[in-house]
Write an enzyme that holds these catalytic residues in place. Structure first.
Site, short mmCIF file in Angstrom:
data_model
loop_
_atom_site.label_atom_id
_atom_site.label_comp_id
_atom_site.label_asym_id
_atom_site.label_seq_id
_atom_site.Cartn_x
_atom_site.Cartn_y
_atom_site.Cartn_z
CD GLU A 43 -0.48 0.75 3.59
OE1 GLU A 43 0.05 1.74 3.13
OE2 GLU A 43 -0.10 0.54 4.56
NE ARG A 68 -2.49 -5.98 13.67
CZ ARG A 68 -1.63 -7.52 13.91
NH1 ARG A 68 -0.17 -7.52 14.37
NH2 ARG A 68 -1.97 -8.23 12.63
CB CYS A 73 8.75 -2.41 -3.92
SG CYS A 73 9.99 -1.04 -4.23
CG HIS A 110 9.65 -3.89 -7.68
ND1 HIS A 110 8.93 -3.75 -6.92
CD2 HIS A 110 10.16 -5.35 -7.77
CE1 HIS A 110 9.24 -5.18 -5.91
NE2 HIS A 110 9.19 -5.77 -6.69
CG ASP A 125 9.08 -8.70 -5.07
OD1 ASP A 125 8.80 -7.84 -4.08
OD2 ASP A 125 8.80 -8.73 -6.01
#
Length: 265
Positions: A43, A68, A73, A110, A125
């Protein structure tokens, strides 16, 4: 990078719902990876909450474990790398070019890892926002890996490197391409800053929350939630931010109390 304390490691394992043994072997790597991807969503909501994306180890622990939340990435894989370091795994930091809708690779934006364990190299990943891995896969070409309701494989890139592909609608869809050239944490800091601040960054254009499930995948794009599973797709539209937050709690177990803002204001 400072390893996690025993108390922090226990808190992380509780966060991802892992109650099994932790050893330096392929079974543990697979179990931790799978638990993370199924329980911690990708997110980018901090950009819409008026917060910076911090990559310092303590900031990642506080966000993902204590509060939490999920992350993108660099946050997700950054947290997982710290777990790998703490549990004794040998790893190499890598960077990938994500394919756009026209199958063109973008810049190296990424983060992923290559982990060496039990004499084999594994692609690791836990933080890809597309149709990414649920569990690690060996660095092998053309082998198809079934992971719950999804299939993955690696193919060689004609220009060098490896392409991660996911089977979507009976065809193989390329997600990203990477080489085995090691990256440095500062490489991710540059990419993280660009994706956080550039007006043309896709992550500044829309809220994205996504997570694989044992039956398929969930993806929230702005106020539209798509639920893949059991051979079909269902779409739910949130009427407003109140309903949006309710759906975040219901489907992703994310509690957001703050108000959302426009990052491009």
């Amino acid at each position: 990078m400072t390893p996690l304390t025993p108390e922090q490691l226990d808190a992380y394992l509780h966060r991802i719902g892992h109650s099994g043994p932790v050893a330096n072997d392929a079974d543990t790597l697979t179990a931790l990876h799978t638990a993370h991807t199924l329980n911690v969503p990708f997110e980018n909501l901090d950009l819409f909450l008026g917060r910076a994306i911090a990559l310092e180890p303590d900031a990642l622990f506080e966000k993902i474990v204590t509060r939490r939340r999920g992350g993108w990435c660099f946050e997700m894989n950054g947290m997982f790398v710290r777990v790998l370091q703490t549990t004794g795994f040998k790893f190499t930091l890598l960077a990938a070019r994500v394919f756009d809708e026209d199958d063109n690779p973008g810049p190296r934006s990424h983060q992923l890892q290559l982990v060496r364990v039990e004499g084999r190299d594994w692609v690791v990943d836990v933080g890809f926002g597309g149709f990414g891995l649920i569990a690690p896969i060996p660095l092998e070409e053309e082998t198809v890996h079934n992971q719950f309701a999804q299939e993955f494989r690696l193919v060689r890139d004609p220009a060098g490197g490896y392409i991660l592909q996911t089977r979507l609608d009976a065809k193989w869809d390329s997600q990203y391409v990477f080489t085995l050239e090691p990256s440095l944490p500062r490489d991710y800091e540059y990419a993280n800053y660009y994706l956080s601040h550039a007006p043309d960054s896709i992550f500044r254009q829309k809220r994205v929350v996504t997570q694989p499930t044992e039956n398929g995948r969930l993806k929230f794009s702005n106020l539209e939630l798509k639920i893949w599973g059991n051979g079909g797709t269902r779409t739910v539209h949130a009427a407003d931010d109140t309903e949006y937050k309710r759906l975040l709690r219901e489907h992703f177990r994310l509690a957001i109390d703050e108000g959302f803002v426009d990052p491009n204001r």
